[in-house]
Enzyme design. Sequence first.
Site, PDB file in Angstrom:
ATOM      1  N   SER A   1       0.811  -1.189  -0.138  1.00 27.72           N
ATOM      2  CA  SER A   1       0.095   0.046  -0.093  1.00 27.72           C
ATOM      3  C   SER A   1       0.817   1.090   0.092  1.00 27.72           C
ATOM      4  O   SER A   1       2.137   1.299   0.591  1.00 27.72           O
ATOM      5  CB  SER A   1      -0.985   0.097   1.091  1.00 27.72           C
ATOM      6  OG  SER A   1      -0.068   0.653   2.259  1.00 27.72           O
ATOM      7  N   ASP A   2       0.315   2.299  -0.461  1.00 29.49           N
ATOM      8  CA  ASP A   2       0.959   3.488  -0.352  1.00 29.49           C
ATOM      9  C   ASP A   2       0.669   4.121   0.939  1.00 29.49           C
ATOM     10  O   ASP A   2      -0.060   3.281   1.752  1.00 29.49           O
ATOM     11  CB  ASP A   2       0.484   4.595  -1.251  1.00 29.49           C
ATOM     12  CG  ASP A   2       1.503   5.850  -1.451  1.00 29.49           C
ATOM     13  OD1 ASP A   2       2.261   5.997  -0.717  1.00 29.49           O
ATOM     14  OD2 ASP A   2       1.181   6.504  -2.538  1.00 29.49           O
ATOM     15  N   TYR A   3       1.534   4.861   1.742  1.00 29.84           N
ATOM     16  CA  TYR A   3       1.299   5.275   3.240  1.00 29.84           C
ATOM     17  C   TYR A   3      -0.049   5.381   3.757  1.00 29.84           C
ATOM     18  O   TYR A   3      -0.998   6.461   3.286  1.00 29.84           O
ATOM     19  CB  TYR A   3       2.049   6.639   3.223  1.00 29.84           C
ATOM     20  CG  TYR A   3       2.489   6.980   4.697  1.00 29.84           C
ATOM     21  CD1 TYR A   3       3.804   6.699   5.252  1.00 29.84           C
ATOM     22  CD2 TYR A   3       1.550   7.630   5.569  1.00 29.84           C
ATOM     23  CE1 TYR A   3       4.109   7.153   6.594  1.00 29.84           C
ATOM     24  CE2 TYR A   3       1.757   8.033   6.898  1.00 29.84           C
ATOM     25  CZ  TYR A   3       3.225   7.734   7.352  1.00 29.84           C
ATOM     26  OH  TYR A   3       3.420   8.177   8.542  1.00 29.84           O
ATOM     27  N   THR A   4      -0.526   4.627   4.582  1.00 30.43           N
ATOM     28  CA  THR A   4      -1.994   4.456   5.186  1.00 30.43           C
ATOM     29  C   THR A   4      -3.161   4.582   4.144  1.00 30.43           C
ATOM     30  O   THR A   4      -4.440   4.773   4.472  1.00 30.43           O
ATOM     31  CB  THR A   4      -2.070   5.608   6.049  1.00 30.43           C
ATOM     32  OG1 THR A   4      -2.159   6.715   5.499  1.00 30.43           O
ATOM     33  CG2 THR A   4      -0.863   6.008   6.887  1.00 30.43           C
ATOM     34  N   ALA A   5      -2.726   3.817   2.964  1.00 30.09           N
ATOM     35  CA  ALA A   5      -3.869   3.745   2.044  1.00 30.09           C
ATOM     36  C   ALA A   5      -5.005   3.017   2.253  1.00 30.09           C
ATOM     37  O   ALA A   5      -5.994   3.303   2.170  1.00 30.09           O
ATOM     38  CB  ALA A   5      -3.311   3.384   0.769  1.00 30.09           C
TER      39      ALA A   5
END
Length: 724
Positions: A266-270
């Site tokens: 995932s991208d950051y906290t997606a």
Amino acid sequence: MSPDRIESLIARMTVDEKVGQLSVFADMVRPFAPDVNPEANASNAEQVLEQVRTGRVGSLFNGVGAELGRRLQQVALEESRLGIPLILASDVIHGMRTVFPIPLGEAASFEPELALRTARATAIEATAAGIHWTYAPAVDIARDQRWGRGAEGAGEDVLLSCEFAAARVRGFQGDDLKADDSLLATPKHFAAYGAVAAGMEYAQVDISPQTLRDVHLPPFKAALDAGALSLMSAFNDINGVPASANRALLTDLLRNEWKFEGVVVSDYTADMELIAHGYAADEVDATRKAFLAGLDLSMQSGFYDQHLAGLVHAGEVPMAVLDASVRRILQLKEAIGLFDNPYRSLDPAREADQSHIAEHDALARDAARRSVVLLKNDGELLPLKKQGQKIALIGPFVQDRENIEGCWTLFGDKSRYVTLETGMRAAVAADAELEIVAGCGLEAPLEGGIEAAVAAAQRADVVVLAVGEPQRYSGEAQSRVEITLPPAQQALAEALAATGTPLVVVLRNGRALALQGAVRDAQAIAVSWYLGTQNGHALADILFGDYSPSARLPVSFPHASGQQPYFYSHPRSGRPELPTMSEFKSRWREFPNAALYAFGHGIGYTRFEYEAPRLSSAQLDWDGELVIRTRIRNLGAVAGEEVVQLYVHDRVASRVRPVRELKAFQKVAVAVGASVEVEFHLDRHQLAFTGVDGEYSAEPGLFDLWVCASSVSGEAVSFELLGR
């Protein structure tokens, strides 16, 4: 580790340990900014070490340093129950200690091989600093220049983006994934992140399946075909389904259709953001939806760490699905040699070795000058003279060091950054007359600044004006409504133009800009992007003619911000604008449906003549190949390089086709008075598109073809694609 050994390891793992392999957290043991809240960092360091010790984390990101990296790995190997090595990641986008031009600028070179070389140098430096894995390259197509993250990609064109995506993956990873200097690549952001509505960061993407497949997915496929083993999911939704919980994207297409066997992170906290999207009710729901959609690794939210095991125990996530993701991350670690050589890329002696600096500086200088696009040069104002010419060097970027690197540069060695003033002074003769005036700040006037700049301009034979966007105007979360210069800089330009002294504008920018007034009308304009470490020397090479500019625009420069989104390969209209008609045609009230400077445009210090393209046949057989030859002649007084571009247009099709599409390009060097024959090969696969039925195929019929210097130049020839 053999597949049997991986299976044996999975069989011994608890559910919590399996979940731990799928959790990615910030590396607070070796944070890249330790001076920011050091007490919290020290506390977090102990927490991270405990996570490693208890098997609750499989990867750490954005830490740096070989020695502490060895400490982290030692805890993973010797103090955790199963001794599974960590994989250490970072956002290393366009350089490590040596910073290369932003990817958009480097794409202007139209030299994928250059991107391969700079990515290889980046990998050498990053792996020496204890990094195994980079969250790069960004391969998003950006057709709306209001969007800030276009700086991280290769522009608006599909082919150019595919070529650079593949080159960067090959450069980062090298020939051997297990080598100490191999840096695992992660194409991002999957998918269609560059298509966010109105260029607004993190916004919705409403897109046809055909456009998704023909425009936004090909660069990812090119990156995977080049050997990428991981992908990063995007923040945006696609037609209402967030990309990070989009089973049609992450499983049906990626796993089942493309047969991708690597890892999706995932991208950051997606995954956390699924709640804000309104797609998940709470943390547990977000975890379930993201994981079952095919998102293997959760970055920083902690959702998998907190909730995934419970979902498995409750039977809401099958153990087999959990094991499949764990298998993929273990295979990734095996692929880069961590099980057999867990301390790879963690050698303090190698990190301390600076013997590569001279070579990487030379590469950075060459990459930078190959990225500069000369838009205009009326009256051959450039190149400047190294002596006997009074030069007023004016603008907020002349002495600036803080806006050289561009967005997403965490680890650059700022002590090596070369300002424009430094580069110019190093290039001119000792007795040259070079006057330096700031004129204004990046965003605000300076008291007496314009008056001092005007006085300097009046004393000079030529003004070099260094203006553009502050670095923080582009990159993530930097969408703009008006893609113009800050008013203080525009006012400075207007005052200098009023003096009548010839004006050379050097733009520093992370996107295409809508140029106005005195900047637009300057006698010479060079687009320099953010050039990185060797900024000043590279610009001096260009301005004084030691290198003839060879870069071309990878994005269209509009007349005005309101033209966005604008891209050269727009579909044909039923009411195309004609030279003699403007009313009730496809245009704006104030401007034609055209760019101020078109995709592919750029000039150097010489002039090239194109002969008409010669086709091997007027007909292309369904399974055949068309050979296109053109001769390019250098009519100028200096040697130069030309980017020869091949475009096609499908005249009649079952879906409205673009007015032109780039299908091939070559950069060729041509000596003074010499000519070079350029040869292209075209087959039906290059003419295919996704139809209304979802099938990808070419359609027989007539095509126009151009071999030319930009997306709006050249004379068309035609050929016919025959049916089966």
